[in-house]
Design a protein around this motif. Structure first.
Motif, PDB file in Angstrom:
ATOM      1  N   TRP A  17     -52.290-108.881  49.620  1.00 50.84           N
ATOM      2  CA  TRP A  17     -52.804-107.521  49.510  1.00 50.84           C
ATOM      3  C   TRP A  17     -54.183-107.385  50.137  1.00 50.84           C
ATOM      4  O   TRP A  17     -54.537-106.321  50.654  1.00 50.84           O
ATOM      5  N   GLN A  65     -53.438-106.782  53.621  1.00 51.79           N
ATOM      6  CA  GLN A  65     -52.938-105.423  53.820  1.00 51.79           C
ATOM      7  C   GLN A  65     -54.075-104.413  53.885  1.00 51.79           C
ATOM      8  O   GLN A  65     -53.989-103.413  54.598  1.00 51.79           O
ATOM      9  N   HIS A  67     -53.997-104.070  60.649  1.00 52.00           N
ATOM     10  CA  HIS A  67     -53.283-102.914  61.207  1.00 52.00           C
ATOM     11  C   HIS A  67     -53.564-102.752  62.700  1.00 52.00           C
ATOM     12  O   HIS A  67     -52.682-102.320  63.457  1.00 52.00           O
TER      13      HIS A  67
END
Length: 263
Positions: free
Chosen positions: A205, A208, A214
Motif C-alpha cells: 500500500w 500504491q 503511477h
C-alpha cells in the motif's frame, strides 16, 4: 515576449547540459548497470508473469525498461533541484526571478526545459537498450512521449519544490537519502506490485500511494500503446500539486524564500 523568455530559459538549460556532458554519462550508467548486471542475476528469481499491459510472459529486462526510464527522470529532477539551490546561492536565479515576467511562468518554463533534458536522456537510454536487444514496439517509442513529458514534469516539480526548502548544497545528500531512494525502491520500477504484496501488505500500500509508481505504470502502458487512466490521473494531479506548492515556495511574500531571508 513569453515565447522569447521560454526559449531563453530552454537554451540556457540545453547549454548547461551540453557543457556538462558527464551528466548524460552519469545518468545512463546507473540504469544500464541495473539492466546489464543486476537483471542477469535477477532474471530467474524475478520472472514476470502475464500482467497488463503485457500479453505474454516477459523477461525481467523487458519489465524494468519503463522503470529505469522513470529512474533517469527521477534523478534528473533531483539534479535540477541541486542546480536551483546552486543558482540561488550564486545569484543567477535571483536575476531570473526578478525579471518583469510573472514568477509562475518563469518556474514553469524551467520545469519544461528540465523535462526536455530528461526526455533526451531517456531516449538515449532507449537507444542503448535497443542495441542490447531489449526493446518495445516501434510505435511505442512515439506513443510514450506524452507519458514521459508528464512524468518529467512531475519529478521536476518535486525537485523544484524540494529546492525551495533546501538552504545549502550540503543538505542535498539528505534529500537523496530520504526522498529519492524511497520513491525508487518503493515503486513498481524494479518489481511488480503483486510480488511486493506477497511479501508485505503494508509495503504494497505504500507503493500504491507513491506517485512514482503511477508515473512508471503510465510509461509502461504507453510503451505498449495502452492508456492507464488511473496512472494518468494520479500523475497529473500530483504534478499540479507539486507545481503549485513550488510556486508558493518561491513566492517572496509567502513562501520558503521569505522565511530563509527572514531567518
Amino acid at each position: 515576449m513569453y515565447w522569447t523568455c521560454f526559449v531563453g530559459v530552454l537554451k540556457r538549460e540545453l547549454l548547461r547540459f551540453w557543457q556538462q556532458r558527464s551528466r548524460l554519462i552519469s545518468a545512463l550508467v546507473r540504469p544500464l548497470l541495473w539492466l546489464v548486471v543486476f537483471a542477469a542475476g535477477f532474471r530467474a528469481a524475478l520472472g514476470v508473469a502475464i500482467i497488463p499491459p503485457y500479453e505474454t510472459y516477459i523477461t525481467y529486462e523487458v519489465y524494468i525498461i519503463p522503470g529505469l526510464a522513470g529512474v533517469i527522470m527521477l534523478f534528473n529532477g533531483m539534479q535540477s533541484s541541486l542546480s536551483m539551490v546552486y543558482d540561488r546561492e550564486m545569484g543567477s536565479m535571483k536575476v531570473l526571478l526578478t525579471s518583469p515576467m510573472p514568477r509562475p511562468f518563469l518556474l514553469v518554463s524551467k520545469l519544461l526545459a528540465g523535462a526536455c533534458i530528461s526526455m533526451l536522456q531517456v531516449y538515449a537510454f532507449f537507444a542503448i537498450a535497443w542495441l542490447l536487444e531489449v526493446e518495445a514496439e516501434p510505435i511505442g517509442y512515439l506513443l510514450v512521449i506524452p507519458a514521459l513529458l508528464l512524468t518529467a514534469l512531475l519529478l521536476g516539480a518535486l525537485g523544484l519544490l524540494l529546492s525551495s526548502f533546501i538552504k545549502q548544497l550540503e543538505n542535498f545528500a539528505g534529500v537523496m537519502n530520504f526522498v529519492v531512494f524511497p520513491m525508487f525502491f518503493l515503486s513498481s520500477a524494479l518489481y511488480p506490485l503483486w510480488k511486493m504484496r506477497e511479501s508485505s501488505e503494508w509495503l504494497y500500500w505504500i507503493c500504491q500511494f507513491n506517485p512514482f509508481t503511477h508515473a512508471v505504470e503510465l510509461i509502461r502502458f504507453a510503451l505498449y500503446g495502452q492508456f492507464n487512466g488511473q496512472a494518468a490521473l494520479v500523475t497529473g494531479l500530483c504534478t499540479l500539486i507539486f507545481t503549485s506548492l513550488a510556486i508558493w515556495g518561491y513566492d517572496p511574500k509567502r513562501g520558503m524564500v521569505k522565511r530563509k531571508v527572514g531567518g
